[in-house]
Design a protein around this motif. Structure first.
Motif, PDB file in Angstrom:
ATOM      1  N   LEU A 184       0.801  -1.221   0.000  1.00 10.95           N
ATOM      2  CA  LEU A 184       0.000   0.000   0.000  1.00 10.95           C
ATOM      3  C   LEU A 184       0.836   1.275   0.000  1.00 10.95           C
ATOM      4  O   LEU A 184       0.625   2.157  -0.835  1.00 10.95           O
ATOM      5  CB  LEU A 184      -0.942  -0.009   1.206  1.00 10.95           C
ATOM      6  N   LEU A 185       1.779   1.396   0.936  1.00 12.26           N
ATOM      7  CA  LEU A 185       2.524   2.649   1.066  1.00 12.26           C
ATOM      8  C   LEU A 185       3.329   3.021  -0.173  1.00 12.26           C
ATOM      9  O   LEU A 185       3.321   4.198  -0.575  1.00 12.26           O
ATOM     10  CB  LEU A 185       3.435   2.593   2.291  1.00 12.26           C
ATOM     11  N   PRO A 186       4.059   2.093  -0.829  1.00 12.95           N
ATOM     12  CA  PRO A 186       4.800   2.506  -2.034  1.00 12.95           C
ATOM     13  C   PRO A 186       3.905   3.102  -3.113  1.00 12.95           C
ATOM     14  O   PRO A 186       4.264   4.101  -3.749  1.00 12.95           O
ATOM     15  CB  PRO A 186       5.452   1.193  -2.503  1.00 12.95           C
ATOM     16  N   GLN A 187       2.747   2.517  -3.311  1.00 11.34           N
ATOM     17  CA  GLN A 187       1.838   3.051  -4.326  1.00 11.34           C
ATOM     18  C   GLN A 187       1.212   4.363  -3.892  1.00 11.34           C
ATOM     19  O   GLN A 187       1.027   5.280  -4.697  1.00 11.34           O
ATOM     20  CB  GLN A 187       0.744   2.017  -4.611  1.00 11.34           C
ATOM     21  N   ALA A 188       0.874   4.471  -2.605  1.00 14.79           N
ATOM     22  CA  ALA A 188       0.267   5.703  -2.104  1.00 14.79           C
ATOM     23  C   ALA A 188       1.230   6.877  -2.202  1.00 14.79           C
ATOM     24  O   ALA A 188       0.836   7.996  -2.568  1.00 14.79           O
ATOM     25  CB  ALA A 188      -0.188   5.502  -0.657  1.00 14.79           C
ATOM     26  N   ILE A 189       2.504   6.639  -1.888  1.00 13.51           N
ATOM     27  CA  ILE A 189       3.488   7.716  -1.945  1.00 13.51           C
ATOM     28  C   ILE A 189       3.679   8.184  -3.383  1.00 13.51           C
ATOM     29  O   ILE A 189       3.757   9.395  -3.661  1.00 13.51           O
ATOM     30  CB  ILE A 189       4.816   7.243  -1.336  1.00 13.51           C
ATOM     31  N   ARG A 190       3.750   7.242  -4.319  1.00 10.16           N
ATOM     32  CA  ARG A 190       3.885   7.629  -5.728  1.00 10.16           C
ATOM     33  C   ARG A 190       2.677   8.428  -6.195  1.00 10.16           C
ATOM     34  O   ARG A 190       2.814   9.427  -6.894  1.00 10.16           O
ATOM     35  CB  ARG A 190       4.039   6.385  -6.594  1.00 10.16           C
ATOM     36  N   ALA A 191       1.484   8.011  -5.788  1.00 10.92           N
ATOM     37  CA  ALA A 191       0.275   8.709  -6.232  1.00 10.92           C
ATOM     38  C   ALA A 191       0.171  10.095  -5.613  1.00 10.92           C
ATOM     39  O   ALA A 191      -0.314  11.035  -6.252  1.00 10.92           O
ATOM     40  CB  ALA A 191      -0.960   7.872  -5.873  1.00 10.92           C
ATOM     41  N   MET A 192       0.623  10.235  -4.369  1.00  6.96           N
ATOM     42  CA  MET A 192       0.470  11.495  -3.649  1.00  6.96           C
ATOM     43  C   MET A 192       1.721  12.365  -3.685  1.00  6.96           C
ATOM     44  O   MET A 192       1.778  13.373  -2.969  1.00  6.96           O
ATOM     45  CB  MET A 192       0.096  11.200  -2.187  1.00  6.96           C
ATOM     46  N   LEU A 193       2.732  11.998  -4.465  1.00 10.16           N
ATOM     47  CA  LEU A 193       3.977  12.757  -4.489  1.00 10.16           C
ATOM     48  C   LEU A 193       3.771  14.233  -4.834  1.00 10.16           C
ATOM     49  O   LEU A 193       4.371  15.105  -4.182  1.00 10.16           O
ATOM     50  CB  LEU A 193       4.962  12.108  -5.464  1.00 10.16           C
ATOM     51  N   PRO A 194       2.952  14.590  -5.831  1.00 12.39           N
ATOM     52  CA  PRO A 194       2.742  16.026  -6.089  1.00 12.39           C
ATOM     53  C   PRO A 194       2.141  16.763  -4.902  1.00 12.39           C
ATOM     54  O   PRO A 194       2.528  17.903  -4.612  1.00 12.39           O
ATOM     55  CB  PRO A 194       1.791  16.026  -7.296  1.00 12.39           C
ATOM     56  N   VAL A 195       1.203  16.140  -4.205  1.00 10.79           N
ATOM     57  CA  VAL A 195       0.594  16.789  -3.038  1.00 10.79           C
ATOM     58  C   VAL A 195       1.602  16.910  -1.907  1.00 10.79           C
ATOM     59  O   VAL A 195       1.641  17.931  -1.198  1.00 10.79           O
ATOM     60  CB  VAL A 195      -0.644  15.988  -2.568  1.00 10.79           C
ATOM     61  N   ILE A 196       2.429  15.899  -1.716  1.00  3.86           N
ATOM     62  CA  ILE A 196       3.458  15.940  -0.667  1.00  3.86           C
ATOM     63  C   ILE A 196       4.431  17.085  -0.941  1.00  3.86           C
ATOM     64  O   ILE A 196       4.780  17.859  -0.037  1.00  3.86           O
ATOM     65  CB  ILE A 196       4.200  14.593  -0.598  1.00  3.86           C
ATOM     66  N   VAL A 197       4.866  17.204  -2.193  1.00  5.91           N
ATOM     67  CA  VAL A 197       5.797  18.282  -2.542  1.00  5.91           C
ATOM     68  C   VAL A 197       5.138  19.645  -2.366  1.00  5.91           C
ATOM     69  O   VAL A 197       5.763  20.594  -1.877  1.00  5.91           O
ATOM     70  CB  VAL A 197       6.296  18.099  -3.982  1.00  5.91           C
ATOM     71  N   ALA A 198       3.878  19.758  -2.740  1.00 11.55           N
ATOM     72  CA  ALA A 198       3.170  21.031  -2.561  1.00 11.55           C
ATOM     73  C   ALA A 198       3.123  21.430  -1.088  1.00 11.55           C
ATOM     74  O   ALA A 198       3.286  22.607  -0.741  1.00 11.55           O
ATOM     75  CB  ALA A 198       1.758  20.918  -3.127  1.00 11.55           C
ATOM     76  N   GLN A 199       2.910  20.448  -0.214  1.00  7.64           N
ATOM     77  CA  GLN A 199       2.885  20.754   1.217  1.00  7.64           C
ATOM     78  C   GLN A 199       4.269  21.117   1.733  1.00  7.64           C
ATOM     79  O   GLN A 199       4.400  21.965   2.624  1.00  7.64           O
ATOM     80  CB  GLN A 199       2.324  19.551   1.995  1.00  7.64           C
ATOM     81  N   LEU A 200       5.309  20.502   1.183  1.00  4.89           N
ATOM     82  CA  LEU A 200       6.668  20.871   1.575  1.00  4.89           C
ATOM     83  C   LEU A 200       7.009  22.286   1.106  1.00  4.89           C
ATOM     84  O   LEU A 200       7.745  23.012   1.788  1.00  4.89           O
ATOM     85  CB  LEU A 200       7.677  19.871   1.007  1.00  4.89           C
ATOM     86  N   VAL A 201       6.477  22.689  -0.039  1.00 11.76           N
ATOM     87  CA  VAL A 201       6.656  24.072  -0.490  1.00 11.76           C
ATOM     88  C   VAL A 201       5.985  25.031   0.493  1.00 11.76           C
ATOM     89  O   VAL A 201       6.532  26.090   0.832  1.00 11.76           O
ATOM     90  CB  VAL A 201       6.105  24.254  -1.913  1.00 11.76           C
ATOM     91  N   VAL A 202       4.793  24.657   0.966  1.00  8.23           N
ATOM     92  CA  VAL A 202       4.117  25.466   1.986  1.00  8.23           C
ATOM     93  C   VAL A 202       4.964  25.544   3.250  1.00  8.23           C
ATOM     94  O   VAL A 202       5.074  26.603   3.884  1.00  8.23           O
ATOM     95  CB  VAL A 202       2.725  24.870   2.297  1.00  8.23           C
TER      96      VAL A 202
END
Length: 304
Positions: A184-202
């Motif tokens: 689950l986690l490897p696929q979830a991280i790949r799918a949510m990578l743009p959102v994760i990066v956007a939050q890191l920009v915030v």
């Protein structure tokens, strides 16, 4: 003529869209020209306003403030990811005594603004005898808020995956931590990578709030510069704002590189193949179990 998603515009619609496009461009150019004109009229382009940036000592202090900003961001980003993972796993727990408190903590951190957390840590804790440095107040506040937001991102990523993947993992004998870690986690991280990066920009931009509690980051130094002779307020904002823009673009570029790298990674491609095999095997197992329950299994059936 029609398309699958929309009606192809006719000659009148094409002409209308072109007119609207040209009008929009003219309005934007007019707004930019007006702003440049007002800057020129108020003397914002005069050499005296930019004179302070000709000193090497000023740029050395800007680089020092940049280092403080990156130091707070780096630690806050790492701790936010760790906290986000921990809270997401807690929220996905099947045990209410774990899930409920973690949910309460996550919602609390998400509801309190970052600036309020910083001020509570820096100005509030000394009231009870605990003194905290500005750096740690900034880092902990950013970690608490962004970690709780990332927890929801990770949880949404895991829950967006097909339910059959988790059930197939259980069907072949994996425990919950194995299903979470391997499937689950490897696929979830790949799918949510743009959102994760956007939050890191915030997270990176929110380090600027540290100037309220006297943390010497970029915005704090820009405030000091704007009080110098000639009051180069807009000039300081342009320089510091440009640095923030460059940092965010670099972070977005790194995220894009990681996305392309992971998409073509042999390990992840092998993991995807293994997940497909797990899904297929789990489907076969479910069919066999169903056939046994119906009394139709003869030992030769395989799932299609």
């Amino acid at each position: 003529m029609t398309s699958v998603l929309y009606d192809v515009p006719g000659p009148r619609a094409v002409l209308r869209n072109r007119i609207l496009g040209v009008a929009t461009v003219l309005v934007v150019l007019g707004a930019i020209a007006f702003i440049v004109y007002r800057f020129a009229e108020s003397g914002q382009f005069s050499p005296s306003k930019w004179y302070i940036f000709t000193f090497s000592a000023v740029w050395e202090q800007i680089l020092e403030a940049l280092g403080n900003t990156l130091a707070a961001f780096a630690l806050a980003a790492i701790l936010s990811l760790v906290l986000g993972f921990a809270l997401a796993i807690g929220r996905l727990s099947e045990h209410a005594w774990v899930r409920v408190p973690v949910t309460a903590v996550t919602e609390l951190f998400r509801a309190v603004p970052v600036l309020v957390l910083m001020m509570l840590l820096y100005y509030g804790l000394p009231v009870i005898g605990i003194k905290m440095e500005p750096y740690w107040a900034v880092v902990i506040a950013l970690m608490a808020y962004n970690g709780s937001v990332l927890a929801e991102v990770f949880r949404a990523g895991v829950e967006s995956l097909p339910r059959g993947q988790k059930e197939a993992g259980y069907a072949i004998g994996l425990r919950k931590n194995g299903v979470m870690r391997l499937i689950l986690l490897p696929q979830a991280i790949r799918a949510m990578l743009p959102v994760i990066v956007a939050q890191l920009v915030v997270t990176m931009k929110d380090t600027a709030l540290g100037f309220i509690i006297t943390y010497p980051e970029l915005l704090y130094y820009a405030k000091l510069l704007s009080s110098q002779q000639g009051r180069p307020i807009l000039q300081s904002a342009f320089i510091i704002g440009g640095i923030y823009i460059v940092m965010c673009l670099i972070l977005s570029g790194i995220a894009k590189y990681l996305e392309i790298r992971t998409r073509h990674s042999p390990k992840l491609q092998a993991l995807a193949a293994d997940n497909a095999a797990v899904m297929h095997e789990g489907t076969d197992t479910e069919i066999i179990v169903a056939q046994k329950g119906a009394g139709k299994f003869d030992g030769t059936s395989t799932g299609a």
